[in-house]
Design an enzyme around this catalytic site. Structure first.
Site, PDB file in Angstrom:
ATOM      1  N   HIS A  69       6.477  -0.567  -5.491  1.00 24.14           N
ATOM      2  CA  HIS A  69       6.152  -0.703  -6.912  1.00 24.14           C
ATOM      3  C   HIS A  69       7.399  -1.145  -7.648  1.00 24.14           C
ATOM      4  O   HIS A  69       8.493  -0.614  -7.425  1.00 24.14           O
ATOM      5  CB  HIS A  69       5.657   0.642  -7.445  1.00 24.14           C
ATOM      6  CG  HIS A  69       5.679   0.744  -8.932  1.00 24.14           C
ATOM      7  ND1 HIS A  69       5.062  -0.182  -9.751  1.00 24.14           N
ATOM      8  CD2 HIS A  69       6.261   1.642  -9.763  1.00 24.14           C
ATOM      9  CE1 HIS A  69       5.257   0.155 -11.009  1.00 24.14           C
ATOM     10  NE2 HIS A  69       5.984   1.251 -11.041  1.00 24.14           N
TER      11      HIS A  69
ATOM     12  N   CYS B 114       1.127   4.194 -11.705  1.00 22.78           N
ATOM     13  CA  CYS B 114       1.752   3.165 -10.873  1.00 22.78           C
ATOM     14  C   CYS B 114       1.539   3.383  -9.376  1.00 22.78           C
ATOM     15  O   CYS B 114       1.712   2.455  -8.580  1.00 22.78           O
ATOM     16  CB  CYS B 114       3.241   3.100 -11.168  1.00 22.78           C
ATOM     17  SG  CYS B 114       3.625   2.898 -12.917  1.00 22.78           S
TER      18      CYS B 114
ATOM     19  N   ASN C 284       7.033  -4.216 -15.262  1.00 17.43           N
ATOM     20  CA  ASN C 284       6.296  -3.129 -14.617  1.00 17.43           C
ATOM     21  C   ASN C 284       4.806  -3.325 -14.899  1.00 17.43           C
ATOM     22  O   ASN C 284       4.360  -3.194 -16.032  1.00 17.43           O
ATOM     23  CB  ASN C 284       6.781  -1.789 -15.175  1.00 17.43           C
ATOM     24  CG  ASN C 284       6.125  -0.593 -14.504  1.00 17.43           C
ATOM     25  OD1 ASN C 284       5.088  -0.708 -13.866  1.00 17.43           O
ATOM     26  ND2 ASN C 284       6.736   0.576 -14.658  1.00 17.43           N
TER      27      ASN C 284
END
Length: 329
Positions: A256, A115, A286
């Site tokens: 993020h 990520c 996500n």
């Protein structure tokens, strides 16, 4: 010698048209919309079409970023794709993107920082631009996570979605604007918190690996949550301190989108008003490395980011890998 600062010249993002809602998931696994929203903030996520690849999504996001930056693919010097779900283990996703765009001058490669990948990619692009080795760099975060998720594991399958985000980075002609610094970290001792254990040299692909779903994402959500709350505020404070700034100086926090509770907790610990933080997790889930550039693109296209605004970025992912950056927009 004064090194040239790098500036984000264009942003772009892409999400597949098919949307999987929490209500859809209720029909597949033992979960509920209320449970998912309360713990994550996610209401829906996008799922790639059959036959659609990571590089396909990356190209769509890239085209939008290139158009905004008024950059022809042939002008690109390098392409960086951050992904943990490439089209295939070899070659890189980036070379497929290069071919599909027709970016014949650019060298291309992937980076794997989960990520945090796009933030790592931005830092690499910045170094090439500051040193004069590149004038135009395309950084993409693209993830097709629906194909590396165990759809029987309700602790992970509700979290992730497919998407891509991109930005074109080039030299800033204004010394007051550009990337001020990036601060990257890793802790391999925490690697087992978030993994895809099978398919590599440790557990080569086999019938047993597939039967045990070891080729799918495995996560200790509680430990990832605790780790993120510990390191992310420090990462932002580290970036601010490098320039003698306090959290109050931040105009926008672009992060993020892993979990709304993590984001809100970090923002509150920093004392940054929540309205300064871009949130879109309820619409995408996500999306790993795609998350930060998508958020940046949406904030940019809505006109939130004004020249000279202080934009703080943060991301964390498997590795564990995390970091922060400051940019004068």
């Amino acid at each position: 010698m004064t090194l040239t600062q790098s500036l984000i010249l264009g942003t772009g993002s892409y999400a597949p048209s098919h949307i999987l809602t929490n209500q859809d998931l209720e029909k597949i696994i033992d979960t509920s919309d209320a449970w998912i929203v309360e713990r994550t903030g996610i209401r829906e996520r996008h799922i790639a079409a059959e036959g659609e690849t990571t590089s396909d999504m990356a190209v769509e996001a890239a085209k939008k970023a290139l158009a905004m930056a008024e950059t022809d693919p042939a002008e690109l010097d390098m392409i960086i794709v951050a992904t943990i779900s490439p089209d295939m283990p070899m070659p890189s996703c980036a070379v497929f993107v290069q071919a599909k765009l027709g970016a014949t001058r650019a060298f291309a490669f992937d980076i794997s920082a989960a990520c945090a990948g796009s933030l790592y990619g931005l830092s690499i692009a910045d170094q090439f631009i500051r040193s004069g080795q590149a004038k135009r760099v395309l950084v993409i975060g693209a993830e097709l996570l629906s194909r590396v998720i165990n759809w029987n594991d309700r602790t992970t399958c509700v979290l992730f979605g497919d998407a891509a985000g991109a930005f074109v980075v080039g030299p800033s002609n204004d010394p007051a604007r550009g990337l001020m610094s990036a601060h990257l970290h890793s802790d391999g001792a925490a690697a087992n918190m978030l993994t895809i254990p099978g398919g590599g040299s440790k557990y080569p692909q086999s019938e047993d690996v597939i039967a045990k779903q070891m080729h799918k994402v495995a996560m200790n959500g509680r430990e990832v949550y605790k780790f993120a709350l510990r390191v992310l505020p420090d990462a932002i404070l580290e970036a601010l301190a490098a320039h003698g700034l306090k959290p109050g100086a931040i105009d926008h926090l672009v992060t993020h989108q892993a979990n709304v509770r993590i984001i809100e907790s970090v923002v509150d610990r920093l004392g940054v008003p929540r309205e300064k933080c871009w949130l879109n997790i309820e619409r995408y889930g996500n999306t790993s490395s795609a998350s930060l550039p998508i958020s940046l693109d949406e904030a940019n296209r809505e006109g939130r980011l004004k020249p000279g605004d202080l934009v703080a970025m943060m991301a964390i992912g498997g590795g564990m890998a995390w970091g922060s950056a400051l940019m004068r927009w």
